[in-house]
Scaffold this motif. Structure first.
Motif, PDB file in Angstrom:
ATOM      1  N   HIS A  31       0.850  -1.201   0.000  1.00 22.63           N
ATOM      2  CA  HIS A  31       0.000   0.000   0.000  1.00 22.63           C
ATOM      3  C   HIS A  31       0.883   1.248   0.000  1.00 22.63           C
ATOM      4  O   HIS A  31       1.686   1.444   0.918  1.00 22.63           O
ATOM      5  N   LEU A  32       0.733   2.063  -1.033  1.00 28.41           N
ATOM      6  CA  LEU A  32       1.569   3.266  -1.181  1.00 28.41           C
ATOM      7  C   LEU A  32       0.688   4.503  -1.045  1.00 28.41           C
ATOM      8  O   LEU A  32      -0.221   4.733  -1.858  1.00 28.41           O
ATOM      9  N   ASP A  33       0.952   5.317  -0.027  1.00 24.93           N
ATOM     10  CA  ASP A  33       0.141   6.488   0.291  1.00 24.93           C
ATOM     11  C   ASP A  33       0.722   7.734  -0.356  1.00 24.93           C
ATOM     12  O   ASP A  33       1.744   8.266   0.086  1.00 24.93           O
ATOM     13  N   ASP A  62      -0.665  -1.263  -4.495  1.00 25.59           N
ATOM     14  CA  ASP A  62      -1.989  -0.786  -4.080  1.00 25.59           C
ATOM     15  C   ASP A  62      -1.829   0.709  -3.787  1.00 25.59           C
ATOM     16  O   ASP A  62      -1.408   1.091  -2.699  1.00 25.59           O
ATOM     17  N   ILE A  63      -2.114   1.529  -4.798  1.00 28.77           N
ATOM     18  CA  ILE A  63      -1.854   2.971  -4.674  1.00 28.77           C
ATOM     19  C   ILE A  63      -3.053   3.662  -4.032  1.00 28.77           C
ATOM     20  O   ILE A  63      -4.180   3.524  -4.522  1.00 28.77           O
ATOM     21  N   HIS A  64      -2.803   4.406  -2.962  1.00 28.81           N
ATOM     22  CA  HIS A  64      -3.856   5.178  -2.296  1.00 28.81           C
ATOM     23  C   HIS A  64      -3.558   6.653  -2.516  1.00 28.81           C
ATOM     24  O   HIS A  64      -2.661   7.207  -1.878  1.00 28.81           O
ATOM     25  N   THR A  86      -6.461   3.690  -6.138  1.00 27.58           N
ATOM     26  CA  THR A  86      -7.587   4.200  -5.354  1.00 27.58           C
ATOM     27  C   THR A  86      -7.577   5.725  -5.388  1.00 27.58           C
ATOM     28  O   THR A  86      -6.576   6.348  -5.024  1.00 27.58           O
ATOM     29  N   PHE A  87      -8.696   6.303  -5.809  1.00 24.44           N
ATOM     30  CA  PHE A  87      -8.872   7.760  -5.750  1.00 24.44           C
ATOM     31  C   PHE A  87      -9.930   8.073  -4.707  1.00 24.44           C
ATOM     32  O   PHE A  87     -10.808   7.245  -4.430  1.00 24.44           O
ATOM     33  N   HIS A  88      -9.848   9.256  -4.106  1.00 20.08           N
ATOM     34  CA  HIS A  88     -10.896   9.677  -3.178  1.00 20.08           C
ATOM     35  C   HIS A  88     -12.049  10.278  -3.961  1.00 20.08           C
ATOM     36  O   HIS A  88     -11.841  11.131  -4.826  1.00 20.08           O
TER      37      HIS A  88
END
Ligand code: DX5
Ligand code: ZN
Length: 221
Positions: A31-33, A62-64, A86-88
């Motif tokens: 997971h990359l923030d 897993d891109i956040h 993942t986009f907000h």
């Protein structure tokens, strides 16, 4: 329902990420923030860093994205070879168009919600998505305490996903640890981000495996 553990490297040694990622081979994804100091009050890294990480590991990414103007920037991460982007939804003007673009570029399309954003207005978007991420802390920083008030939203989202059918993952992010993962599993989450719980452990990979075993044991029979 499969359980996935996706450690966040936010609390890892960012100057030595290749070694840090090599310490957690049991992870299902990494997971990359990505933070831009606009959507959240913190700044991390962007596409050049993700491109380098892509070359340094074969684990799925897993891109956040905790960034403004998601429609403009998110496709680049799919083009860089991330398995999930993942986009907000709060940062997207056209989430359906964006989700379709991410899928067209070969990535899974995922939509994230801040704690105060309800899932119900987005129920009709589920066919466009491969994952929903529910924040269980206010986004921006690792090491915060899990927000128990999010459990009802996890349950309601699980009900919507079950009614929709298909195989959409339900990810929770923020404060996930051995103390909190059972509640999240029981509420219906299946994909777990864990940052400080993994990287503050003496043996990070053992913690990844322990969280997975514990989550699998907490699944309803
Ligand atoms: C927070 C990030 C999280 C964070 C999780 O905004 O999205 O992914 O790194 O860290 P922990 O597990 O420490 O809450
Ligand atoms: Zn995150």
């Amino acid at each position: 329902m499969g359980i996935r553990i996706t450690p966040s490297i936010l609390n890892a040694d960012l100057a030595d990420l290749r070694s840090e990622i090599a310490r957690i081979p049991s992870s299902d994804l990494i997971h990359l923030d990505v933070m831009d100091n606009r959507f959240v009050p913190n700044l991390t890294f962007g596409l050049p860093m993700v491109e380098c990480i892509r070359k340094s590991t074969t684990l799925p990414l897993d891109i956040h994205l905790m960034i403004a103007e998601a429609d403009r920037w998110a496709p680049g991460y799919a083009e860089a070879g991330a398995e999930s982007v993942t986009f907000h939804v709060e940062a997207s003007d056209a989430p359906v168009r964006l989700a379709r673009e991410l899928r067209r570029l070969g990535s899974r399309a995922s939509m994230a919600l801040r704690p105060a954003t309800p899932i119900e207005p987005y129920a009709d978007l589920l066919p466009e998505l491969d994952m929903v991420l529910l924040m269980t802390v206010e986004p921006g920083f690792g090491g915060q305490s899990f927000l128990d008030v999010m459990l009802p939203k996890i349950r309601r989202t699980r009900a919507l996903l079950d009614a929709h059918g298909g195989d959409i993952w339900l990810q929770v992010d923020g404060g996930i640890s051995e103390e909190t993962i059972d509640r999240c599993v029981q509420a219906g989450a299946d994909t777990f981000v864990a940052g400080s719980a993994v990287f503050r452990a003496d043996d990070p990979d053992a913690m990844v495996r322990a969280l997975k075993t514990q989550a699998e044991a907490a699944l309803p029979a």
